[in-house]
Scaffold this active site. Structure first.
Site, short mmCIF file in Angstrom:
data_model
loop_
_atom_site.label_atom_id
_atom_site.label_comp_id
_atom_site.label_asym_id
_atom_site.label_seq_id
_atom_site.Cartn_x
_atom_site.Cartn_y
_atom_site.Cartn_z
N ASN A 97 0.84 -1.21 0.00
CA ASN A 97 0.00 0.00 0.00
C ASN A 97 0.87 1.25 0.00
OD1 ASN A 97 0.86 -0.52 2.63
ND2 ASN A 97 -0.91 0.45 3.56
N ASP A 307 -1.85 -6.09 12.21
CA ASP A 307 -2.43 -5.26 11.14
C ASP A 307 -1.95 -3.81 11.28
OD1 ASP A 307 -3.86 -5.17 8.76
OD2 ASP A 307 -5.71 -4.52 9.74
N GLY A 326 -7.47 2.71 10.21
CA GLY A 326 -6.22 2.03 10.50
C GLY A 326 -5.68 2.36 11.87
#
Length: 417
Positions: A97, A307, A326
């Site tokens: 990403n 994550d 996030g």
């Protein structure tokens, strides 16, 4: 690097002769030379003694994001790997990403070269499709040859089922692993949190659990037809656990992971509109958390992940609707898991998973390369900004009590304490 670990309690279920035993461990030039009840420190060897010292094989995280290239203000590779090291991880899988996205072999080579020489190993994912646009497959074979361990359009659904079919068929030629993010974008719509009583009360657009479960059901049907290897990252609902459990019973080659925060926090945390709690997949319900924890204990869920997703302050300190989803998680992974599970279960979760990505797992034995994490298990502390070494500070664990502390790692002939 020559060191002696004194009276370290070894947590390594794979080595029954050493598991839960206190031993001295002599390491010379990055190799475990001797493990014994007592070892006198040879000349020129540094001795390490710590309160409640434990040691295990180095930890592994299957879903980590940094920022470089393109978003260095969030996290550079150098600083990110330093964060991983100080958090106890010797191997991380890096999500695709960045800008540009790693959809060619040259991008993969760049990432690996930037990570050279660190105590934590970086294993990059390549984008599944060109520019992660979901239209044409990227250079999968070339990226695998350059060092990509799997292929993923980060947190983007594969909306075209035929594309997933072709990817699963094609990657069988070189034992490739395909990721499919479990979220149907059309059902998700403009949703930003779990659809339920809390979203209704707060007036926030919801994402039904069905958005995840329909995507998983579709992907598993395709996998059954094509064969191949599928990984479903960061599931979040009870029915997702059931669907994947049934698929495994039917012999499908599928694995899945869950983010640590989806085991602990629920959508009840959203009531203060703190954007740190805006994550994707969203925080679900207490019953979902219980099912996810049970799925880990039963082995249906294969990996737990931080994550880790750094987001700069300009994209977090805004209205909840506009905040980017996030949370960082490397620094809080061990302390939070150690609250949920006993230490043997915690270390098992933190050390498993490498083989799925073709990454070799080290052995805890004399004559083997030292790939170790050092930690203690009993102290409790409130997680604060002082505990965050990431450039971005977007942690939903701020203010939470965590248990245990990482002392450091020994890997690649380096020791970081």
């Amino acid at each position: 690097m020559n060191i002696l670990l004194k009276s370290a309690k070894i947590v390594c279920p794979e080595n029954k002769a050493l598991h839960l035993k206190k031993r001295d461990i002599l390491i010379k030039k990055g190799v475990i030379e001797k493990i014994a009840a007592s070892i006198e420190a040879p000349s020129g060897v540094k001795t390490i003694e710590r309160k409640d010292l434990h040691v295990s094989l180095g930890w592994f995280d299957s879903s980590v994001s940094f920022g470089e290239p393109g978003f260095e203000e969030r996290e550079t590779i150098e600083n990110g790997l330093g964060v991983a090291t100080s958090s106890g991880f010797t191997d991380i899988i890096l999500n695709p990403n960045t800008n540009p996205l790693p959809d060619s072999s040259s991008n993969i080579v760049f990432l690996k070269e930037r990570a050279n020489g660190n105590s934590t190993n970086l294993h990059p994912l390549g984008s599944l499709t060109v520019n992660s646009e979901g239209k044409d497959l990227a250079e999968l074979y070339d990226m695998k040859s350059a060092g990509a361990v799997a292929f993923y359009d980060f947190k983007k659904q594969i909306s075209n089922p035929n594309l997933l079919k072709i990817a699963l068929l094609y990657t069988q030629n070189f034992d490739g692993l395909v990721f499919s993010y479990p979220q149907d974008g059309q059902i998700k719509g403009k949703g930003i949190v779990h659809e339920g009583d809390v979203s209704t009360m707060l007036g926030l657009k919801g994402i039904p659990a069905m958005a995840e479960e329909l995507q998983i059901a579709r992907d598993l049907f395709i996998l059954e037809y094509t064969g191949g290897k599928l990984h479903i990252p960061t599931i979040s609902t009870a029915n997702s656990v059931k669907l994947i459990g049934n698929a495994k019973k039917n012999g499908l080659d599928v694995t899945c992971s869950v983010a640590v925060h989806n085991l602990i926090f629920t959508d009840e945390s959203l009531k203060e509109f703190d954007s740190n709690y805006k994550v994707m997949p969203p925080l679900r319900t207490k019953s979902d958390c219980k099912a996810l924890i049970k799925g880990l204990k039963d082995g249906v869920i294969d990996f737990v992940t931080s994550d880790h997703t750094p987001i700069d302050i300009e994209d977090k300190r805004v209205e909840f609707d506009n905040a980017v989803s996030g949370t960082i998680g490397l620094e809080s992974s061990f302390g939070s898991l150690n609250l949920l599970f006993d230490i043997e279960e915690t270390i098992a979760l933190l050390t498993k998973g490498r083989e799925r990505f073709g990454v070799k797992t080290a052995s805890f034995a004399e004559g083997e390369k030292a790939c170790l994490t050092l930690f203690e298990t009993s102290s409790e502390d409130i997680f604060s900004m002082a505990n965050i070494h990431s450039t971005s500070k977007n942690s939903l664990f701020l203010g939470s009590t965590l248990k245990g502390q990482v002392y450091g790692v020994i890997n690649n002939n380096q020791i970081i304490i």
